[in-house]
Design an enzyme around this catalytic site. Structure first.
Site, PDB file in Angstrom:
ATOM      1  N   CYS A 234       0.743  -1.246   0.028  1.00 28.46           N
ATOM      2  CA  CYS A 234       0.133   0.194   0.041  1.00 28.46           C
ATOM      3  C   CYS A 234       0.792   1.334   0.099  1.00 28.46           C
ATOM      4  O   CYS A 234       0.189   2.420  -0.228  1.00 28.46           O
ATOM      5  CB  CYS A 234      -0.941  -0.125   1.223  1.00 28.46           C
ATOM      6  SG  CYS A 234      -2.066  -1.293   1.187  1.00 28.46           S
TER       7      CYS A 234
ATOM      8  N   CYS B  94      -3.189   8.419   6.896  1.00 23.96           N
ATOM      9  CA  CYS B  94      -1.925   8.461   7.413  1.00 23.96           C
ATOM     10  C   CYS B  94      -1.722   8.765   8.779  1.00 23.96           C
ATOM     11  O   CYS B  94      -1.043   8.256   9.490  1.00 23.96           O
ATOM     12  CB  CYS B  94      -0.858   9.602   6.678  1.00 23.96           C
ATOM     13  SG  CYS B  94      -0.502   9.426   4.851  1.00 23.96           S
TER      14      CYS B  94
END
Lengths: 127, 394
Positions: free
Chosen positions: A35, A104
């Site tokens: 990813c 994130c």
């Protein structure tokens, strides 16, 4: 209009607490290379307080900035506070992240929670 | 700043800017108007059409002005599909690493019942012409293969593919957006039936391009509403943009021999320098490659952070990492040449311009080396690789 806030760029350009703690007693690693982001948090916990924390991150600018900010937020904090750390707190401390980068900050929260679980496993103590 | 993203767009040339501003200021008539102001504007676009046709080996009436490369790709493919549908031919051949203007149009046609074959682009990013021949069936109505890839710069065997298509009686379209004015392109010599081009890739303005379609091909309109472009593309012509595109194209082709020689030398210097970085790999063939394209993968780092740090050093470039595309997957081009996700995220595309100097190339090399080393310094993947807990891919 820049891609990121000044705060994000500051933490990206000058990340705090980068590196490894050799005698860490809590380590959390989340994400995967497929990813495109991996975060690893090293915590030194003494008397229920995070006395030191360092990170390593493979990822984009906001992943590095989120890791850096998360370490700042938990350093010196008691575990009860660290347990409450959310991705929202990380992104707010960074003056926000673009929508498609919110994951994130989620990763930063998860990395720290993973470290706490590691600590529980090692010590048998419930945080 | 060192601008190394010429595959994304180019700076307009002075010739193009002067042509454009002069037309905007002085020749602002509507080419469809019958009075002389309109007819003067009409003459400008017809002169541009002649100039463009001449430099690509076409006839003026085979040039259709569009809003750019994407529109030209859409119209070419939709037109060929409509022609095929009428004859019961509903098979289209393309490649896995085409631009999305091609791939998304093909996806749409697939939903309408067309069958799409995407050819393998192999590890070197070059299609094998004989594989196009093998894929052609009785019901194939179109082969669409890009002239040169936009990310890795690999040049396809267009002339051979064109020859095969002509022999088999199948229409052949090529997206020449990256190739035009950078390498020789000639629709007659290359056996091309349809071709897409975009002005801003060769120092012309944005928002203008053209579709070349061989004269016997009946186009299907993508935009309806007027008789412009012989009834095939409605909308008042972008007169200034068209004039500037023709000026930029002519200039680009005039200067191509010397520009290409210089850029090829600079490209190879850049490739040689970046190859010194351990666990890196050039993406795409080193020889069959656009003069300005360099594309690398660096193991253990992510592309967006690389770009941001290069920007801080005054270098503007791009990456095929997912983070820069806003999607979860890295570049479909890198995946098509067999790069796995882990390393595709760590890609860097440097597309240099004609005016790049040796000093600038050397500065790029040292900056990339420095930034890659810095990011690897706190990458958990790199640590695992170095400690043997993870196997190197590159």
């Amino acid at each position: 209009m820049a891609l990121y806030s000044e705060k994000v760029m500051d933490h990206f350009r000058n990340p705090r607490n980068v590196g490894v703690i050799e005698d860490a007693n809590a380590i959390g690693e989340v994400g995967n290379a497929k990813c495109g982001d991996i975060m690893k948090m090293y915590l030194k916990i003494e008397n229920d307080i995070v006395t030191d924390v360092k990170f390593e991150t493979f990822g984009c600018g906001s992943a590095i900035a989120s890791s850096s900010m998360a370490t700042e937020l938990i350093k010196g904090q008691p575990l009860s506070e660290v347990r409450k750390l959310t991705n929202r707190a990380v992104s707010e401390a960074l003056d926000g992240l673009p929508d498609y980068k919110m994951h994130c900050s989620v990763l930063a929260e998860e990395a720290i929670q993973a470290a706490l679980e590691d600590y529980e496993k090692r010590t048998g103590v419930t945080v | 700043m060192i601008y190394a993203d010429n595959a994304a767009t180019t700076r307009m040339s002075e010739t193009a800017i002067e042509t454009m501003t002069s037309v905007m200021r002085n020749e602002w008539g509507n080419p469809s108007s019958l009075y002389s102001r309109g007819q003067t504007a009409k003459e400008i676009i017809e002169k541009a059409r002649e100039d463009i046709a001449a430099v690509i080996g076409a006839e003026p009436r085979e040039i259709y002005f569009t809003s750019g490369g994407s529109e030209a790709d859409n119209q070419a493919i939709i037109s060929a599909a409509e022609l095929g549908r009428k004859k019961g031919k509903m098979h289209i051949i393309s490649s896995a690493f085409e631009h999305h203007a091609v791939l998304h149009t093909l996806n749409k046609l697939e939903k309408e019942g067309f069958e799409i074959t995407l050819l393998d682009v192999h590890e070197n990013g070059v299609i094998v012409a004989s594989e196009v021949e093998q894929a052609i069936r009785d019901d194939t109505c179109l082969v669409t293969i890009m002239y040169a890839n936009n990310e890795i710069g690999t040049i396809q065997p267009i002339r051979e593919i064109g020859e095969i298509c002509r022999r088999k009686g199948v229409l052949f379209h090529t997206d020449a957006v990256q190739a035009m004015a950078h390498i020789p392109v000639n629709v007659a010599l290359d056996n091309i039936d349809m071709l897409s081009s975009s002005a801003h890739k060769y120092h012309g303005p944005k928002g203008v391009g053209f579709l070349y379609a061989k004269k016997n091909i009946v186009l299907t309109n993508v935009i309806e509403g007027g008789a412009q472009e012989r009834g095939k593309r409605a909308g008042t012509e972008n007169v200034a943009g068209i004039a500037a595109m023709a000026a930029a194209l002519k200039e680009g082709i005039d200067r191509m021999p010397e520009n290409a020689a210089h850029m090829t030398a600079m490209r190879d210097r850049l490739i040689a320098g970046l190859r010194e970085i351990p666990h890196s790999a050039l993406n795409g063939c080193s020889r069959r490659r656009l003069p300005g394209n360099v594309n690398f993968c660096f193991e253990g780092i992510e592309g967006e952070s690389l770009l941001l740090l290069l920007d801080d050093k005054g270098i503007e470039a791009s990456s095929g990492s997912a983070c820069t595309s806003g999607s979860l997957d890295p570049s479909h081009v890198l995946l098509a040449i067999g790069r796995v996700h882990d390393v595709a995220h760590g890609s860097l595309r440097l597309s240099i311009g004609e005016d790049i100097t040796e000093e600038e190339v050397d500065y790029i090399i040292s900056s990339v080396k420095e930034v890659v080393e810095y990011l690897r310094g706190f990458s958990p993947i790199w640590r695992d690789l170095m400690q043997g807990k993870r196997e190197f891919i590159l």
